[in-house]
Motif scaffolding. Structure first.
Motif, PDB file in Angstrom:
ATOM      1  N   SER A 126      54.834  52.214  69.246  1.00 61.24           N
ATOM      2  CA  SER A 126      55.858  51.591  69.231  1.00 61.24           C
ATOM      3  C   SER A 126      56.798  51.994  69.986  1.00 61.24           C
ATOM      4  CB  SER A 126      56.253  50.990  67.654  1.00 61.24           C
ATOM      5  OG  SER A 126      56.799  52.327  67.210  1.00 61.24           O
ATOM      6  N   ILE A 127      58.041  51.037  70.170  1.00 60.06           N
ATOM      7  CA  ILE A 127      59.280  51.117  70.819  1.00 60.06           C
ATOM      8  C   ILE A 127      60.194  50.854  69.813  1.00 60.06           C
ATOM      9  CG2 ILE A 127      58.107  51.190  73.193  1.00 60.06           C
ATOM     10  CD1 ILE A 127      59.878  48.351  73.309  1.00 60.06           C
ATOM     11  N   TYR A 128      61.634  51.483  70.117  1.00 63.76           N
ATOM     12  CA  TYR A 128      62.588  51.087  69.506  1.00 63.76           C
ATOM     13  C   TYR A 128      63.998  51.354  70.026  1.00 63.76           C
ATOM     14  CZ  TYR A 128      64.275  55.882  68.639  1.00 63.76           C
ATOM     15  OH  TYR A 128      64.716  57.288  68.719  1.00 63.76           O
TER      16      TYR A 128
ATOM     17  N   LYS B 236      62.624  47.419  66.390  1.00 66.55           N
ATOM     18  CA  LYS B 236      61.255  48.297  66.467  1.00 66.55           C
ATOM     19  C   LYS B 236      60.298  46.941  67.004  1.00 66.55           C
ATOM     20  CE  LYS B 236      57.888  51.368  64.581  1.00 66.55           C
ATOM     21  NZ  LYS B 236      57.535  51.868  63.364  1.00 66.55           N
ATOM     22  N   LEU B 237      59.656  47.447  68.243  1.00 63.61           N
ATOM     23  CA  LEU B 237      58.569  46.579  68.383  1.00 63.61           C
ATOM     24  C   LEU B 237      57.211  47.285  68.609  1.00 63.61           C
ATOM     25  CD1 LEU B 237      57.996  43.855  70.122  1.00 63.61           C
ATOM     26  CD2 LEU B 237      57.880  45.221  72.206  1.00 63.61           C
TER      27      LEU B 237
ATOM     28  N   ASN C  33      68.777  50.180  78.183  1.00 67.50           N
ATOM     29  CA  ASN C  33      68.894  51.602  77.949  1.00 67.50           C
ATOM     30  C   ASN C  33      68.589  52.271  76.658  1.00 67.50           C
ATOM     31  OD1 ASN C  33      69.302  52.356  80.821  1.00 67.50           O
ATOM     32  ND2 ASN C  33      71.330  51.660  80.546  1.00 67.50           N
ATOM     33  N   SER C  34      68.742  51.464  75.643  1.00 69.53           N
ATOM     34  CA  SER C  34      68.750  52.184  74.152  1.00 69.53           C
ATOM     35  C   SER C  34      67.409  52.237  73.756  1.00 69.53           C
ATOM     36  CB  SER C  34      69.495  51.123  73.343  1.00 69.53           C
ATOM     37  OG  SER C  34      68.795  49.788  73.080  1.00 69.53           O
ATOM     38  N   PHE C  35      66.305  51.616  74.434  1.00 69.59           N
ATOM     39  CA  PHE C  35      64.946  51.845  74.112  1.00 69.59           C
ATOM     40  C   PHE C  35      64.320  52.900  74.359  1.00 69.59           C
ATOM     41  CE2 PHE C  35      65.457  47.196  73.295  1.00 69.59           C
ATOM     42  CZ  PHE C  35      64.408  47.093  72.303  1.00 69.59           C
ATOM     43  N   TYR C  36      63.427  53.474  73.273  1.00 71.40           N
ATOM     44  CA  TYR C  36      62.621  55.020  73.438  1.00 71.40           C
ATOM     45  C   TYR C  36      61.393  54.525  72.844  1.00 71.40           C
ATOM     46  CZ  TYR C  36      67.066  57.290  74.763  1.00 71.40           C
ATOM     47  OH  TYR C  36      68.192  57.681  75.642  1.00 71.40           O
ATOM     48  N   ALA C  37      60.439  55.405  72.961  1.00 70.96           N
ATOM     49  CA  ALA C  37      59.117  55.302  72.621  1.00 70.96           C
ATOM     50  C   ALA C  37      59.326  56.122  71.156  1.00 70.96           C
ATOM     51  CB  ALA C  37      58.126  56.083  73.398  1.00 70.96           C
ATOM     52  N   SER C  38      58.693  55.440  70.208  1.00 75.49           N
ATOM     53  CA  SER C  38      58.861  55.904  68.601  1.00 75.49           C
ATOM     54  C   SER C  38      58.154  57.469  68.706  1.00 75.49           C
ATOM     55  CB  SER C  38      58.003  55.009  67.863  1.00 75.49           C
ATOM     56  OG  SER C  38      58.788  53.749  67.719  1.00 75.49           O
TER      57      SER C  38
END
Length: 434
Positions: A372-374, A381-382, A336-341
């Motif tokens: 990336s996503i973070y 960060k991926l 739930n913490s992942f968002y698109a950068s």
């Protein structure tokens, strides 16, 4: 001779579009059925999040609303033995049962003629070894659709199924479709053609008193290519690289269904029920669908820990199982913490059931190689997120809670019924002496 009953599930089809094509002089067998029984509207859930086909078809099979059966995930039915389905009810009445791809249904039958589960519900298939191998091949092909390839064993099983369960008169049909396999919707069309032909072959061999054939490719094509349909009169267009202007994938799958309905209409002493569960209406925005390629690899990369297994589901969804609720809760918080950068839009929606998470990749926009996503919590960060995903489709159709019911005889029913009433109708028809 007592009538046989066949329930044909044409998932989520929009009958208004079918009527459009009928008015163009197409789909003669749909027209025959509509002329006998004007389509009856079925109504279901009031909240959009409950308008999922695995919920609606659980309601058909059990005669219960979502609030009563609480089936929220595809595959949940196998953990709910207290929910009695239409299949075992009719078997307990002495009927011989057959089923091919019944949606979100558990095989609890003692001695079915045949039972080929849907590709996403983990329950045992019933039939000879070839039928079981065919089921496993379909399961692999559907759940690995993001990889766009089949393993060798699945290719052999599908080939055997085609050779043994499809009449030679249909082989040229498959050759033509395979030659067009790169066109939008044709892989899905081939799958439903095979399921329908297998069902008909098994039906003719065993002649079950009640059988259920469920076909989902029409729903898939509406979801992803509805804007290309001649029946669609909206303003949104699919890009040419996705589906060429002037090409209509919907009429191809509807024409295949029309052929299959014609075959069922030609069977002697068969009462045919055709139901959709719900239907689709045009989506109003340009929304991209993405699917993880290698779920376990991705989960490990972003820091999901101590999971038992990850099971891909339909399209963007997957299930993660854990040994305990603490590990599941930690993974839920992380996902739930992942968002698109680039635009700060959330990536996942998670349903936590204690020791398992049902996860949907909900990010709606285009994704580029550099994106990336973070994690807002861990700050991890991926980079190159696109290497972990496959493009599935552009969303064209969205769910609407109204479905349809029609048949090759007069149902003598109201013009509008609740979907949960369908179980009683099926049971009455199947147990009827005439």
């Amino acid at each position: 001779m007592k009538n046989k009953t066949i329930l044909l599930g044409l998932n989520e089809l929009n009958f208004d579009y079918i009527k459009f094509y009928i008015d163009q002089g197409l789909l003669p067998n749909f027209k025959k059925v509509f002329d006998i029984q004007t389509p009856i509207e079925t109504t279901s859930e009031n909240h959009y999040k409950f308008l999922e086909p695995w919920i609606q078809w659980a309601s058909v099979h059990t005669g219960k609303t979502y609030e009563e059966h609480k089936i929220f995930r595809l595959g949940d039915i196998v953990d709910r033995p207290e929910l009695v389905q239409i299949f075992e009810e009719l078997e307990n009445e002495g009927l011989l049962i057959g089923a091919v791809s019944p949606f979100n249904a558990d095989n609890r039958l003692r001695n079915p003629a045949f039972f080929v589960p849907d590709p996403w519900t983990i329950t045992k298939p019933s039939g000879n070894w070839i039928v079981k191998a065919l089921y496993l091949a379909v399961h692999q092909s559907v759940n690995d659709n993001a990889k766009s390839k089949l393993n060798f064993k699945s290719i052999i099983s599908l080939g055997l199924g085609l050779f043994l369960y499809v009449p030679m008169s249909r082989w040229s049909h498959y050759v033509k479709k395979i030659l067009n396999v790169k066109k939008p919707g044709f892989k899905a069309l081939i799958l439903d053609s095979l399921l329908a032909d297998v069902h008909l072959t098994l039906w003719k061999k065993y002649k079950p008193d009640f059988s259920n054939l469920f076909l989902n490719s029409g729903a898939h094509i509406q979801h992803h290519y509805l804007f290309n349909s001649k029946a669609y009169n909206g303003d949104i267009k699919n890009p040419d690289w996705y589906c060429q202007e002037g090409y209509d994938p919907l009429i191809h799958i509807l024409s295949e269904y029309d052929i299959q309905i014609g075959k069922l209409l030609n069977l002697n002493n068969v009462k045919l029920l055709v139901a959709t569960g719900l239907h689709q209406q045009p989506h109003e925005h340009l929304t991209f669908y993405w699917r993880l390629k290698e779920h376990e690899k991705f989960a490990k990369n972003i820091g999901v820990k101590r999971f038992k297994e990850i099971l891909p589901r339909m399209s963007r969804d997957f299930l993660i199982k854990f040994d305990n609720e603490i590990d599941a809760a930690n993974a839920e918080n992380l996902l739930n913490s992942f968002y698109a950068s680039k635009d700060d839009i959330k990536l996942f929606e998670v349903d936590n059931r204690g020791k398992s998470l049902f996860v949907e990749l909900i990010y709606p926009n285009d994704i580029l190689e550099k994106d990336s996503i973070y994690s807002k919590d861990s700050k991890f960060k991926l980079n190159n997120f696109k290497s972990f995903i496959s493009f599935v489709a552009i969303k064209n159709g969205e769910h609407n809670g109204i479905g349809y019911l029609t048949s090759n005889f007069d149902l003598k029913a109201e013009k509008k019924i609740n979907l949960i009433a369908l179980k009683a109708i099926i049971k009455k028809v199947a147990l009827s002496k005439d």
